[in-house]
Design a protein around this motif. Structure first.
Motif, mmCIF file in Angstrom:
data_model
loop_
_atom_site.group_PDB
_atom_site.id
_atom_site.type_symbol
_atom_site.label_atom_id
_atom_site.label_comp_id
_atom_site.label_asym_id
_atom_site.label_seq_id
_atom_site.Cartn_x
_atom_site.Cartn_y
_atom_site.Cartn_z
ATOM 1 N N THR A 83 -11.493 -32.811 59.361
ATOM 2 C CA THR A 83 -12.027 -31.926 58.321
ATOM 3 C C THR A 83 -11.602 -30.488 58.578
ATOM 4 N N PHE A 84 -11.668 -30.054 59.829
ATOM 5 C CA PHE A 84 -11.156 -28.728 60.199
ATOM 6 C C PHE A 84 -9.679 -28.627 59.857
ATOM 7 N N LEU A 85 -8.940 -29.678 60.184
ATOM 8 C CA LEU A 85 -7.512 -29.737 59.879
ATOM 9 C C LEU A 85 -7.265 -29.555 58.385
ATOM 10 N N THR A 86 -8.082 -30.196 57.564
ATOM 11 C CA THR A 86 -7.940 -30.063 56.116
ATOM 12 C C THR A 86 -8.103 -28.610 55.672
ATOM 13 N N GLY A 87 -9.095 -27.919 56.226
ATOM 14 C CA GLY A 87 -9.279 -26.512 55.882
ATOM 15 C C GLY A 87 -8.067 -25.679 56.219
ATOM 16 N N VAL A 88 -7.483 -25.932 57.381
ATOM 17 C CA VAL A 88 -6.287 -25.185 57.801
ATOM 18 C C VAL A 88 -5.125 -25.463 56.862
ATOM 19 N N VAL A 89 -4.856 -26.744 56.596
ATOM 20 C CA VAL A 89 -3.684 -27.118 55.803
ATOM 21 C C VAL A 89 -3.818 -26.637 54.361
ATOM 22 N N ASP A 90 -5.001 -26.761 53.775
ATOM 23 C CA ASP A 90 -5.171 -26.283 52.401
ATOM 24 C C ASP A 90 -5.065 -24.758 52.325
ATOM 25 N N ALA A 91 -5.509 -24.061 53.359
ATOM 26 C CA ALA A 91 -5.340 -22.609 53.381
ATOM 27 C C ALA A 91 -3.861 -22.245 53.376
ATOM 28 N N VAL A 92 -3.074 -22.954 54.168
ATOM 29 C CA VAL A 92 -1.628 -22.704 54.200
ATOM 30 C C VAL A 92 -1.007 -23.006 52.846
ATOM 31 N N SER A 93 -1.369 -24.127 52.260
ATOM 32 C CA SER A 93 -0.730 -24.532 51.003
ATOM 33 C C SER A 93 -1.079 -23.584 49.859
ATOM 34 N N ILE A 94 -2.318 -23.138 49.794
ATOM 35 C CA ILE A 94 -2.722 -22.255 48.698
ATOM 36 C C ILE A 94 -2.127 -20.864 48.869
ATOM 37 N N LEU A 95 -2.108 -20.368 50.087
ATOM 38 C CA LEU A 95 -1.666 -18.994 50.316
ATOM 39 C C LEU A 95 -0.164 -18.855 50.497
ATOM 40 N N ALA A 96 0.518 -19.931 50.898
ATOM 41 C CA ALA A 96 1.942 -19.779 51.226
ATOM 42 C C ALA A 96 2.872 -20.805 50.585
ATOM 43 N N LEU A 97 2.338 -21.862 49.995
ATOM 44 C CA LEU A 97 3.201 -22.917 49.467
ATOM 45 C C LEU A 97 3.081 -23.058 47.947
ATOM 46 N N GLY A 98 2.939 -21.959 47.267
ATOM 47 C CA GLY A 98 2.949 -22.019 45.815
ATOM 48 C C GLY A 98 1.595 -22.168 45.168
ATOM 49 N N ARG A 99 0.544 -21.714 45.844
ATOM 50 C CA ARG A 99 -0.813 -21.742 45.281
ATOM 51 C C ARG A 99 -1.169 -23.149 44.814
ATOM 52 N N VAL A 100 -1.158 -24.056 45.766
ATOM 53 C CA VAL A 100 -1.382 -25.464 45.465
ATOM 54 C C VAL A 100 -2.268 -26.087 46.537
ATOM 55 N N PHE A 101 -3.140 -26.990 46.112
ATOM 56 C CA PHE A 101 -3.904 -27.792 47.073
ATOM 57 C C PHE A 101 -3.052 -28.981 47.505
ATOM 58 N N VAL A 102 -3.138 -29.354 48.783
ATOM 59 C CA VAL A 102 -2.477 -30.575 49.244
ATOM 60 C C VAL A 102 -3.483 -31.626 49.701
ATOM 61 N N ALA A 103 -4.742 -31.262 49.854
ATOM 62 C CA ALA A 103 -5.769 -32.226 50.263
ATOM 63 C C ALA A 103 -6.776 -32.485 49.157
ATOM 64 N N ASN A 104 -7.078 -31.487 48.364
ATOM 65 C CA ASN A 104 -8.083 -31.594 47.309
ATOM 66 C C ASN A 104 -7.372 -31.782 45.972
ATOM 67 N N MET A 105 -7.263 -33.019 45.523
ATOM 68 C CA MET A 105 -6.503 -33.280 44.300
ATOM 69 C C MET A 105 -7.265 -32.920 43.031
ATOM 70 N N THR A 106 -8.582 -32.778 43.103
ATOM 71 C CA THR A 106 -9.312 -32.274 41.944
ATOM 72 C C THR A 106 -8.833 -30.864 41.609
ATOM 73 N N GLY A 107 -8.796 -30.012 42.630
ATOM 74 C CA GLY A 107 -8.308 -28.658 42.431
ATOM 75 C C GLY A 107 -6.845 -28.629 42.038
ATOM 76 N N ASN A 108 -6.056 -29.537 42.604
ATOM 77 C CA ASN A 108 -4.630 -29.541 42.313
ATOM 78 C C ASN A 108 -4.347 -29.953 40.877
ATOM 79 N N VAL A 109 -5.083 -30.927 40.372
ATOM 80 C CA VAL A 109 -4.915 -31.324 38.976
ATOM 81 C C VAL A 109 -5.263 -30.158 38.045
ATOM 82 N N VAL A 110 -6.300 -29.411 38.394
ATOM 83 C CA VAL A 110 -6.650 -28.223 37.614
ATOM 84 C C VAL A 110 -5.518 -27.204 37.671
ATOM 85 N N PHE A 111 -4.918 -27.036 38.851
ATOM 86 C CA PHE A 111 -3.798 -26.098 38.993
ATOM 87 C C PHE A 111 -2.596 -26.535 38.150
#
Length: 235
Positions: free
Chosen positions: A29-57
């Motif tokens: 779960t900690f890992l998920t927080g880290v990876v989603d922070a990286v993806s949203i802030l540095a990989l094109g403003r996208v979720f990689v773990a939370n697909m609800t948010g990603n579908v909205v994006f």
């Protein structure tokens, strides 16, 4: 909720029904927080773990909202679905939960290491192609994790989604056993701390620093899971 007892903390690493899985899933779960922070802030403003948010994006990108990349969002969505397929195959191949989590983390470690290699090779300014590839690889890892965790069936520890966890904390605060509430609160706290740490690494260093932490944490967690277990009745 009163202060947890030592026995309740011990249930995280030696639960009668789930062995050390609660502690392992909290680390993920900690890992998920880290990876989603990286993806949203540095990989094109996208979720990689939370697909609800990603579908909205994806919807935002289709509507033409500024700052949202349709390619990155679709890459992450596709990677996640493929990862979920891989996770489903692992669940059917490894009926034992201990063997399953070990296999899943091994696969996830390899894929996240690939995402790290792409981000590191891209340098300080990640291009669109490198960004999309890294997002897809990270989502592949998270999809596998999500699918396998679903198969493990440890209550309140999905490692990626907190909506029902937060609902359960509030709705069951007077009725749920104390160790259940502790587990739920820890799930929220570990993801929050992971997101903070991941964001700090991206802001003050580079996306590769956040992914490097994720890879290191996963390697340590996998190493702990490989240790001999005294009682494998839960597995």
């Amino acid at each position: 909720m009163s202060e947890p007892t030592v026995s309740e903390w011990r249930r995280l690493v030696a639960d009668p029904e789930h062995g050390p899985l609660p502690a392992i899933l909290l680390a993920l779960t900690f890992l998920t927080g880290v990876v989603d922070a990286v993806s949203i802030l540095a990989l094109g403003r996208v979720f990689v773990a939370n697909m609800t948010g990603n579908v909205v994006f994806v919807g935002f990108a289709l509507a033409g909202a500024a700052g949202f990349s349709l390619a990155a969002s679709l890459s992450a969505l596709a990677g996640f679905v493929v990862g979920a397929l891989v996770g489903g195959r692992l669940v059917s191949r490894f009926p034992g939960r201990l063997a399953l989590i070990r296999a899943a983390m091994t696969f996830e470690l390899v894929v996240l290491a690939a995402a790290l290699a792409v981000a590191a090779a891209a340098g300080p300014n990640i291009g669109d192609v490198s960004r999309d590839v890294a997002a897809a690889a990270a989502a592949l890892a998270m999809g596998t994790q999500n699918s396998v965790v679903r198969g493990l069936k440890v209550p309140d520890l999905t490692t990626t989604v907190l909506t029902m966890t937060l609902t359960g904390i509030a709705a069951d605060i007077r009725t749920a056993p104390r160790h259940v509430l502790v587990r739920r609160v820890l799930a929220v706290a570990t993801m929050l701390v992971g997101a903070v740490v991941g964001a700090l690494l991206v802001i003050h260093a580079h996306a590769a620093a956040g992914l490097g932490l994720a890879v290191g944490l996963l390697a340590v967690t996998l190493g702990a899971a490989m240790l001999p277990q005294r009682n494998v009745g839960w597995s």
